[in-house]
Design a protein around this motif. Structure first.
Motif, PDB file in Angstrom:
ATOM      1  N   PRO A 192     100.342  76.271 -35.112  1.00  0.00           N
ATOM      2  CA  PRO A 192      99.660  76.989 -36.347  1.00  0.00           C
ATOM      3  C   PRO A 192      98.531  75.929 -36.865  1.00  0.00           C
ATOM      4  O   PRO A 192      98.997  74.695 -37.134  1.00  0.00           O
ATOM      5  N   ARG A 193      97.232  76.473 -37.062  1.00  0.00           N
ATOM      6  CA  ARG A 193      96.453  75.404 -37.643  1.00  0.00           C
ATOM      7  C   ARG A 193      96.039  76.179 -38.910  1.00  0.00           C
ATOM      8  O   ARG A 193      95.608  75.362 -39.771  1.00  0.00           O
ATOM      9  N   LEU A 194      95.936  77.702 -38.966  1.00  0.00           N
ATOM     10  CA  LEU A 194      95.522  78.206 -40.007  1.00  0.00           C
ATOM     11  C   LEU A 194      95.942  79.498 -40.237  1.00  0.00           C
ATOM     12  O   LEU A 194      96.015  80.131 -39.162  1.00  0.00           O
ATOM     13  N   PHE A 195      96.341  80.005 -41.312  1.00  0.00           N
ATOM     14  CA  PHE A 195      96.755  81.498 -41.620  1.00  0.00           C
ATOM     15  C   PHE A 195      96.054  82.205 -42.833  1.00  0.00           C
ATOM     16  O   PHE A 195      96.040  81.467 -43.793  1.00  0.00           O
ATOM     17  N   GLN A 196      95.370  83.182 -42.816  1.00  0.00           N
ATOM     18  CA  GLN A 196      94.876  83.755 -43.942  1.00  0.00           C
ATOM     19  C   GLN A 196      95.132  85.482 -44.114  1.00  0.00           C
ATOM     20  O   GLN A 196      94.869  86.017 -42.834  1.00  0.00           O
ATOM     21  N   ARG A 197      95.638  85.801 -45.109  1.00  0.00           N
ATOM     22  CA  ARG A 197      95.638  87.462 -45.219  1.00  0.00           C
ATOM     23  C   ARG A 197      94.505  87.821 -46.151  1.00  0.00           C
ATOM     24  O   ARG A 197      94.714  87.472 -47.439  1.00  0.00           O
ATOM     25  N   PHE A 198      93.786  88.468 -45.640  1.00  0.00           N
ATOM     26  CA  PHE A 198      92.639  89.065 -46.717  1.00  0.00           C
ATOM     27  C   PHE A 198      93.125  90.360 -47.275  1.00  0.00           C
ATOM     28  O   PHE A 198      93.511  91.302 -46.693  1.00  0.00           O
ATOM     29  N   GLY A 199      92.890  90.251 -48.606  1.00  0.00           N
ATOM     30  CA  GLY A 199      93.195  91.568 -49.248  1.00  0.00           C
ATOM     31  C   GLY A 199      94.633  91.916 -49.147  1.00  0.00           C
ATOM     32  O   GLY A 199      95.514  91.376 -49.354  1.00  0.00           O
ATOM     33  N   VAL A 250      94.045  88.120 -34.585  1.00  0.00           N
ATOM     34  CA  VAL A 250      93.260  88.984 -35.565  1.00  0.00           C
ATOM     35  C   VAL A 250      94.179  90.254 -35.645  1.00  0.00           C
ATOM     36  O   VAL A 250      94.477  91.109 -34.543  1.00  0.00           O
ATOM     37  N   GLY A 251      94.407  90.978 -36.834  1.00  0.00           N
ATOM     38  CA  GLY A 251      95.125  92.209 -36.847  1.00  0.00           C
ATOM     39  C   GLY A 251      95.219  92.770 -38.294  1.00  0.00           C
ATOM     40  O   GLY A 251      94.857  92.245 -39.338  1.00  0.00           O
ATOM     41  N   GLY A 252      95.421  93.994 -38.360  1.00  0.00           N
ATOM     42  CA  GLY A 252      95.218  94.705 -39.637  1.00  0.00           C
ATOM     43  C   GLY A 252      94.375  96.117 -39.222  1.00  0.00           C
ATOM     44  O   GLY A 252      94.576  96.860 -40.319  1.00  0.00           O
ATOM     45  N   GLY A 253      93.723  96.249 -38.494  1.00  0.00           N
ATOM     46  CA  GLY A 253      92.970  97.361 -38.021  1.00  0.00           C
ATOM     47  C   GLY A 253      93.442  98.203 -36.857  1.00  0.00           C
ATOM     48  O   GLY A 253      94.473  97.747 -36.314  1.00  0.00           O
ATOM     49  N   SER A 265     100.772  92.847 -39.872  1.00  0.00           N
ATOM     50  CA  SER A 265      99.924  91.928 -39.446  1.00  0.00           C
ATOM     51  C   SER A 265     100.008  90.524 -39.458  1.00  0.00           C
ATOM     52  O   SER A 265      99.804  89.542 -38.853  1.00  0.00           O
ATOM     53  N   THR A 266     100.727  90.191 -40.725  1.00  0.00           N
ATOM     54  CA  THR A 266     101.244  88.759 -41.057  1.00  0.00           C
ATOM     55  C   THR A 266     101.980  88.252 -40.089  1.00  0.00           C
ATOM     56  O   THR A 266     102.340  87.038 -39.925  1.00  0.00           O
ATOM     57  N   ILE A 267     102.986  89.041 -39.325  1.00  0.00           N
ATOM     58  CA  ILE A 267     103.918  88.491 -38.260  1.00  0.00           C
ATOM     59  C   ILE A 267     103.131  88.615 -36.947  1.00  0.00           C
ATOM     60  O   ILE A 267     103.279  87.584 -36.324  1.00  0.00           O
ATOM     61  N   LEU A 268     102.543  89.722 -36.592  1.00  0.00           N
ATOM     62  CA  LEU A 268     101.871  89.908 -35.339  1.00  0.00           C
ATOM     63  C   LEU A 268     100.562  88.828 -35.109  1.00  0.00           C
ATOM     64  O   LEU A 268     100.376  88.255 -34.030  1.00  0.00           O
TER      65      LEU A 268
END
Length: 163
Positions: A63-70, A138-141, A76-79
């Protein structure tokens, strides 16, 4: 004998330093580049009025970066980190792996051997001069929304690296 040991130790240290320099020179995923990619993901997802999770992994899948938007989906935080990891270590978009891991295929069962591997679309490798530099997830949609954002981020990566 003492000379041989010193030569051997010198050889090992020299090779270790050389390998580290090669690794560092291929390390294009600087904090600045990661921030450009994070911003691109945020920009595109907001344009689409979509809350997503976004991850970047280095060439080894770390991992280099993780961001959960809104209020991005909890799943999606797992996938998303798994998408980045999988894409980095396989050097393949995750959506293209599904067929390869099915029965009697070259990578059959790969996704059952390592719990971090996923074949869910949305992971894309990042290449520089034909060599893997890392990957994004990318995930969430929907599948198409995730792919649209991921492809946008990959374009921004190419622009940042080759400008």
């Amino acid at each position: 004998m003492k000379k041989i040991c010193l030569l051997f130790i010198s050889f090992i240290i020299s090779n270790s330093i050389m390998a580290q320099k090669i690794r560092q020179s291929s390390g294009v995923l600087t904090d600045e580049i990661c921030d450009i990619l994070r911003h691109a993901a945020m920009e595109k997802s907001r344009e689409m009025n979509l809350d997503i999770s976004f991850a970047i992994a280095d060439a080894d899948g770390l991992p280099r970066l993780f961001q959960r938007f809104g209020n991005a989906l909890v799943l999606s935080t797992i996938l998303v980190p798994a998408k980045a990891y999988t894409s980095a270590i396989t050097q393949t978009p995750t959506g293209e792996l599904r067929e390869s891991v099915s029965d009697n295929r070259d990578l059959m069962g790969m996704n059952t051997c390592d719990r971090k591997i996923t074949v869910v679309p949305g992971g894309y490798p990042l290449f520089v001069d034909g060599k893997i530099a890392g990957a994004i997830g990318v995930g969430g949609g929907t599948k198409d929304q995730d792919l649209q954002i991921a492809e946008y981020v990959v374009r921004k990566f190419q622009e940042a690296v080759y400008q």
